[in-house]
Motif scaffolding. Structure first.
Motif, PDB file in Angstrom:
ATOM      1  N   ASN A   1       0.850  -1.188   0.000  1.00 45.48           N
ATOM      2  CA  ASN A   1       0.000   0.000   0.000  1.00 45.48           C
ATOM      3  C   ASN A   1       0.886   1.239   0.000  1.00 45.48           C
ATOM      4  OD1 ASN A   1      -1.748   2.157   0.677  1.00 45.48           O
ATOM      5  ND2 ASN A   1      -3.177   0.718   1.620  1.00 45.48           N
ATOM      6  N   TYR A   2       0.864   1.986  -1.101  1.00 44.42           N
ATOM      7  CA  TYR A   2       1.771   3.129  -1.196  1.00 44.42           C
ATOM      8  C   TYR A   2       1.331   4.293  -0.317  1.00 44.42           C
ATOM      9  CZ  TYR A   2      -1.708   4.384  -4.783  1.00 44.42           C
ATOM     10  OH  TYR A   2      -2.867   4.638  -5.462  1.00 44.42           O
ATOM     11  N   TYR A   3       0.067   4.324   0.097  1.00 44.05           N
ATOM     12  CA  TYR A   3      -0.368   5.367   1.027  1.00 44.05           C
ATOM     13  C   TYR A   3       0.358   5.224   2.368  1.00 44.05           C
ATOM     14  CZ  TYR A   3      -4.165   6.497  -2.198  1.00 44.05           C
ATOM     15  OH  TYR A   3      -4.887   6.876  -3.300  1.00 44.05           O
TER      16      TYR A   3
ATOM     17  N   PHE B   1       4.101   6.196   1.857  1.00 43.33           N
ATOM     18  CA  PHE B   1       4.266   7.647   1.783  1.00 43.33           C
ATOM     19  C   PHE B   1       4.076   8.291   3.158  1.00 43.33           C
ATOM     20  CE2 PHE B   1       3.356   7.550  -2.933  1.00 43.33           C
ATOM     21  CZ  PHE B   1       4.597   8.050  -3.289  1.00 43.33           C
ATOM     22  N   THR B   2       3.148   7.760   3.944  1.00 42.95           N
ATOM     23  CA  THR B   2       2.929   8.288   5.295  1.00 42.95           C
ATOM     24  C   THR B   2       4.155   8.073   6.170  1.00 42.95           C
ATOM     25  OG1 THR B   2       0.556   7.819   5.096  1.00 42.95           O
ATOM     26  CG2 THR B   2       1.433   8.179   7.310  1.00 42.95           C
TER      27      THR B   2
ATOM     28  N   GLU C   1      -0.130   1.889 -10.521  1.00 37.24           N
ATOM     29  CA  GLU C   1      -0.099   1.340  -9.168  1.00 37.24           C
ATOM     30  C   GLU C   1       1.242   0.668  -8.890  1.00 37.24           C
ATOM     31  OE1 GLU C   1      -2.485   1.427  -6.763  1.00 37.24           O
ATOM     32  OE2 GLU C   1      -3.678   2.773  -8.004  1.00 37.24           O
TER      33      GLU C   1
ATOM     34  N   GLN D   1       3.869   1.875  -6.013  1.00 35.10           N
ATOM     35  CA  GLN D   1       4.249   0.940  -4.955  1.00 35.10           C
ATOM     36  C   GLN D   1       5.764   0.848  -4.810  1.00 35.10           C
ATOM     37  OE1 GLN D   1       2.321  -2.679  -6.067  1.00 35.10           O
ATOM     38  NE2 GLN D   1       0.264  -1.958  -5.537  1.00 35.10           N
TER      39      GLN D   1
ATOM     40  N   ALA E   1       7.201   4.350  -3.602  1.00 40.21           N
ATOM     41  CA  ALA E   1       6.863   4.631  -2.207  1.00 40.21           C
ATOM     42  C   ALA E   1       7.660   3.758  -1.256  1.00 40.21           C
ATOM     43  CB  ALA E   1       5.364   4.417  -1.989  1.00 40.21           C
TER      44      ALA E   1
ATOM     45  N   PHE F   1      -5.853  -1.463   6.263  1.00 42.48           N
ATOM     46  CA  PHE F   1      -5.867  -0.913   4.911  1.00 42.48           C
ATOM     47  C   PHE F   1      -5.386  -1.924   3.874  1.00 42.48           C
ATOM     48  CE2 PHE F   1      -5.608   2.781   7.707  1.00 42.48           C
ATOM     49  CZ  PHE F   1      -6.589   3.586   7.175  1.00 42.48           C
TER      50      PHE F   1
END
Length: 231
Positions: free
Chosen positions: A25-27, A30-31, A94, A98, A101, A231
């Motif tokens: 999950n790249y979110y 990145f977080t 995507e 991925q 990130a 997630f």
């Protein structure tokens, strides 16, 4: 971050990195990257130093992103204008995000540890809390202390060649001689101080493990794992 026990901080970051290795999950990645930068700024790491350090990482991440973006699945289809045009799909985007990130997340965690940790205290923490052998610990510290010696010797040799007008610079032999002399001096100094492998030794710097170290060691990996599962 600078006040945390270096050994437990390294273990915490390692566990977080291990959990992230199973997640695409790249979110989340990145977080983690943004949080690492924020923690470095809160630890009074200079912004210029952070930007210079991440410059090559960002370039690498962009290269990996575009590679995954255009060649993520390797599919080539027909087009009205160009029969050999690569079909860019959502899966390619995507895939690129991925990979990019993940590079940024791992680099952020790595720089966070490096810029907020004293190398000497880290080795001492491995000795005191994780029972690393004195032989390996002092060997690592000696090798680390060689870096400024080699750098200084390289500059001295360069200036000496310039002063003599020598165009062909030969660095390996004089630097090797300097390294051998320095290692002999360190060995003699350790022997004169009574250093023996396995013997009980007193520590000038004693690192403690506080409750916050245990709390972060337990909380942060479980929080990361929880976010990954959700997630």
């Amino acid at each position: 971050m600078c006040r945390l026990n270096p050994g437990y901080k390294a273990l915490t970051i390692f566990l977080i990195s291990l959990i992230l290795s199973f997640e695409y999950n790249y979110y989340i990645n990145f977080t983690i990257f943004i949080l690492a930068i924020i923690l470095m700024l809160l630890s009074k790491v200079k912004l210029k130093k952070i930007l210079i350090s991440f410059l090559s990482v960002v370039i690498m991440a962009l290269g990996v992103f575009f590679t995954g973006y255009f060649y993520g699945n390797g599919e080539i289809g027909n087009s009205v204008n160009d029969i050999s045009k690569i079909v860019v799909t959502i899966e390619n985007r995507e895939s690129g995000l991925q990979l990019a990130a993940r590079i940024l997340a791992y680099a952020g965690l790595g720089f966070l540890f490096v810029y907020t940790t004293n190398p000497r205290h880290f080795i001492l923490s491995l000795m005191q809390q994780f029972k690393l052998s004195d032989k390996f610990a002092y060997g690592i510290m000696a090798a680390y202390n060689f870096i400024p010696i080699v750098r200084s010797e390289y500059k001295n040799i360069t200036y000496a060649y310039r002063a003599r007008g020598v165009k062909r610079n030969i660095f390996m032999l004089p630097m090797l001689v300097t390294a051998i002399r320095a290692s002999e001096n360190i060995a003699m100094a350790m022997e004169s101080k009574g250093f023996q492998v396995g013997s009980s030794r007193s520590q000038y710097i004693k690192l403690k493990v506080d409750k916050i170290d245990y709390l972060l060691l337990i909380l942060m990996p479980f929080l990361t794992l929880y976010i990954v599962i959700i997630f």
